[in-house]
Design an enzyme around this catalytic site. Structure first.
Site, mmCIF file in Angstrom:
data_model
loop_
_atom_site.group_PDB
_atom_site.id
_atom_site.type_symbol
_atom_site.label_atom_id
_atom_site.label_comp_id
_atom_site.label_asym_id
_atom_site.label_seq_id
_atom_site.Cartn_x
_atom_site.Cartn_y
_atom_site.Cartn_z
ATOM 1 N N GLU A 47 0.905 -1.397 -0.100
ATOM 2 C CA GLU A 47 0.023 0.127 0.066
ATOM 3 C C GLU A 47 0.734 1.202 -0.113
ATOM 4 O O GLU A 47 0.708 2.310 -0.807
ATOM 5 C CB GLU A 47 -0.900 0.037 1.261
ATOM 6 C CG GLU A 47 -2.185 -0.949 1.147
ATOM 7 C CD GLU A 47 -1.599 -2.589 1.216
ATOM 8 O OE1 GLU A 47 -0.680 -2.512 1.698
ATOM 9 O OE2 GLU A 47 -2.511 -3.338 0.974
ATOM 10 N N HIS A 72 -11.848 -5.611 7.322
ATOM 11 C CA HIS A 72 -12.349 -5.720 6.297
ATOM 12 C C HIS A 72 -13.736 -4.711 6.389
ATOM 13 O O HIS A 72 -14.524 -4.846 5.188
ATOM 14 C CB HIS A 72 -12.807 -7.173 5.541
ATOM 15 C CG HIS A 72 -11.630 -7.907 5.304
ATOM 16 N ND1 HIS A 72 -10.749 -8.185 6.039
ATOM 17 C CD2 HIS A 72 -11.140 -8.178 4.060
ATOM 18 C CE1 HIS A 72 -9.912 -8.743 5.301
ATOM 19 N NE2 HIS A 72 -10.015 -8.761 4.153
#
Lengths: 379, 332
Positions: free
Chosen positions: B68, B137
């Site tokens: 990321e 999530h």
């Protein structure tokens, strides 16, 4: 010297031995053709660059001691690595420095007063990279290693644009990013090498191993010579004597050419030494011996190159004129530092966003009115 | 209906609207490129970028290495080169490895360069709960980014807004955190392809009422509309404001509503402590103090890590929790 055992320069590329005689190592062979391109005037320029950079650096450290700057990160001892690599870059190349690359900034044409302004606290950048006179030398990045990803992304863009690997070294672009031995432990530097290898960016990773990340020796960062990590990423890598300006020049020139001609990313580890403190806030006597520092002072890049030039027959007049130029330069830096004005309120608000933003307008207006009501203002 | 209206009004889910919006932006400007994990051949784990790599090629839709910070950091470099990267973070809880590149680099580079460098980077973040997923999530991390100067943060609640706001975010010359309420990816809504688009940072009154004002962003807007519907059956008239943008916040429509109703309930999936809702409550108290008949109330996720999915219905505010707050506000 336990601190340096993993950086044995046995295979490092060297052109000049420490006494300034031309004695290329076997590992220097692929790079020698790049030295043949250099004229006496180029040699003199390298020398002048290093002496001016050191004069600037010394003056800036003095200015800090006199309260003119909040902080100074000296480049003393690293001028050979920086001038050689900086001079090897072509004008169309793009340079992403960390925050100690004063000599690279100098050879790229940046007015180094900009670095003084940053350390004085009047700006975060000090020069505008979109101004062509600044040689595509981007503003400093202070978070360790973050710029490696910016360089890699930029190099991806160069490749997508088709501005590299056309076969014309006069126009094909490459990107060079500077970072230190401490930065090699950062995720960003490692991620940058992953992306660079994946996208085969036209890019040189120039690692100055100055042996110290503030107080922590390079042996804490790595058990293996740092350049060997490159092969793990699939990046051609080489270690050089970073205090040999000719080795730095020749090796960087070749690997930039390799990068610009479609060879993908390259890694150069320049073995050098931070003779000074990390910054003026640091105290190296708490973590390293004077004997160790002295052993590196004996390998000083400027002393070595002066010996080389004298061996080539350079006259005293050259050294005298460069010394005089350096004195004048330092004096000019001192004078101009004293004349730096404090920034206006607008600097705090105007450049945060490119497009209009209600909070910037509202809060700037509020502060201006508040200051005006106090009868002063932040001028 | 005439033919022209038929062509411009289409029913589609937010997932398709985002895809269509990005396709339009990429067709309009060759400098727009998409970057992220699994977004190319797979079309992203939510299929938001489906078909775009096939259409625009591997240099416009990049299946990046799995990192990321690397995605954001190289997007910064590409923006320096003149590109307009749109990064996909696969899930809300995976954004933190990129936090330094977002907050210390992307957000600050224009300022560091005294305004001479633009950073037109969009970071798309599927966020929020209601999908029954495992840890990391289902989070709502938007307050971290709304707090950071130099960033803009928005969140569409409808397919129409998603279609237009993603294009406006890409056109912005500043970095935009684009929070996509993933529980709203698949319900269909009408998208008006002819526009006009509302300004990216405009808030909007989406239901008129008189007794109290409800405000939220993203998926919570549909919960508020549901609550208002239930309240109407009991004779309580609730006004609903969709923030659309959480940095900057367009306060005027909200303040106008509060001046009318005298009561405000702020709802959010995120934990309430030091949240976007806290900022709204403080600002409305400062600016509409004499209009308020009751304290501004917050309805938030609890101040705990997002729980295992079997507890998410208890963690996430629903219409009943919103109405409980409405009752408290009306009791003043």
């Amino acid at each position: 010297m336990a601190e340096t055992e993993n950086t044995s320069p046995a295979t490092a590329v060297q052109i000049l031995s420490t006494d300034g005689t031309v004695a290329p190592t076997a590992s220097a062979e692929p790079y020698l053709e790049y030295l043949n391109r250099l004229t006496d005037a180029d040699h003199e320029q390298f020398y002048r660059d290093m002496v001016l950079a050191r004069a600037f650096d010394t003056e800036a450290a003095n200015l800090q001691r006199q309260g003119q700057l909040a902080l100074w990160p000296p480049c003393h001892g690293q001028e050979g690595a920086q001038v050689g690599s900086g001079r090897a870059a072509r004008s169309q190349d793009h340079i992403f420095p960390s925050y100690r690359e004063h000599a690279v900034g100098l050879v790229r044409g940046v007015d180094l007063l900009g670095i003084i302004e940053v350390m004085r606290g009047t700006t975060h950048s000090g020069w505008d990279v979109s101004d062509p006179s600044n040689g595509n030398f981007r503003p400093y990045t202070l978070v360790i290693g973050a710029q490696a990803l910016h360089a890699t992304g930029f190099a991806m863009g160069v490749k997508f644009d088709g501005d590299t690997a056309t076969g014309n070294p006069e126009t094909d672009q490459a990107v060079m990013v500077y970072f230190g031995d401490g930065a090699t432990s950062q995720g960003d530097v490692n991620e940058a090498m992953v992306f660079a290898a994946s996208y085969q960016t036209p890019e040189v990773f120039f690692l100055q191993n100055n042996h110290w990340a503030i107080s922590v020796p390079v042996t804490t960062q790595s058990r293996t010579p740092l350049f060997q990590r490159g092969s793990g990423f699939g990046i051609p890598s080489v270690q050089i004597d970073g205090n040999d300006v000719l080795a730095s020049y020749a090796v960087t020139a070749k690997h930039l050419d390799d990068a610009r001609s479609g060879g993908g990313p390259q890694l150069i580890e320049a073995l050098t030494y931070r003779i000074g403190a990390h910054t003026t806030s640091d105290d190296p006597t708490k973590y390293r011996t004077q004997e160790l520092t002295d052993s590196w002072i004996a390998r000083d890049p400027i002393v070595r190159f002066e010996a080389f030039l004298r061996g080539q027959g350079a006259a005293n007049a050259l050294f005298e004129s460069v010394a005089a130029e350096a004195r004048d330069y330092a004096s000019d830096v001192r004078k101009r530092t004293h004349a730096i004005a404090d920034p206006e309120i607008g600097l705090m608000f105007d450049g945060v966003y490119s497009d209009d933003h209600p909070l910037m307008i509202e809060q700037k207006q509020w502060l201006e009115q508040y200051e005006a009501a106090l009868g002063g203002g932040a001028e | 209906m005439s033919d022209s209206i038929d062509k411009t009004l289409q029913s589609m889910p937010m997932a398709k609207a985002l895809n269509a919006g990005m396709r339009q932006a990429m067709a309009n400007d060759p400098k727009v490129l998409l970057m992220g994990e699994d977004i190319g051949k797979l079309g992203g784990v939510f299929r938001i970028t489906e078909g775009l790599q096939a259409e625009f090629g591997e240099n416009r839709v990049l299946d990046t290495p799995l990192a990321e910070s690397g995605i954001i950091g190289t997007a910064v470099g590409l923006a320096m080169r003149g590109y307009r990267p749109v990064c996909e973070i696969q899930f809300d809880g995976f954004i933190y490895p990129g936090f330094n590149q977002i907050t210390s680099q992307l957000a600050k580079l224009t300022n560091r360069n005294e305004g001479s460098l633009q950073m037109p980077v969009v970071i798309r973040v599927p966020y929020g709960g209601h999908i029954g997923a495992v840890e990391h999530h289902q989070e709502s991390p938007e307050a971290y980014f709304a707090h950071t100067a130099g960033l803009r943060s928005v969140s569409p609640s409808t397919p129409n807004d998603a279609y237009w706001m993603i294009q406006e975010a890409i056109a912005s010359n500043d970095p935009v955190m684009f929070f996509e309420p993933k529980s709203r990816y698949w319900p269909k809504g009408e998208v008006d392809l002819s526009g006009p688009a509302a300004p990216l940072h405009a808030s909007r009154i989406v239901r008129l009422g008189t007794d109290a004002t409800l405000v939220a962003h993203g998926a919570m807007v549909s919960v508020l509309l549901q609550a208002a519907e239930l309240a109407a059956a009991d004779g309580i008239s609730l006004e609903v404001v969709d923030l659309r943008s959480i940095s900057p916040i367009d306060y005027e429509p909200l303040l106008e509503s509060v001046r009318k109703t005298g009561r405000l309930i702020v709802a959010q999936e995120a934990s309430g402590n030091v949240s976007v809702g806290s900022e709204i409550a403080a600002t409305v108290a400062e600016r509409a103090f004499y209009s308020l008949e009751a304290p501004v109330l917050r309805v938030s996720g609890f101040d705990v890590p997002f729980p295992p999915a079997k507890l998410e219905k208890l963690f996430l505010p629903d219409a009943d929790r919103v109405l409980e707050a409405v009752d408290r506000a009306l009791a003043y």
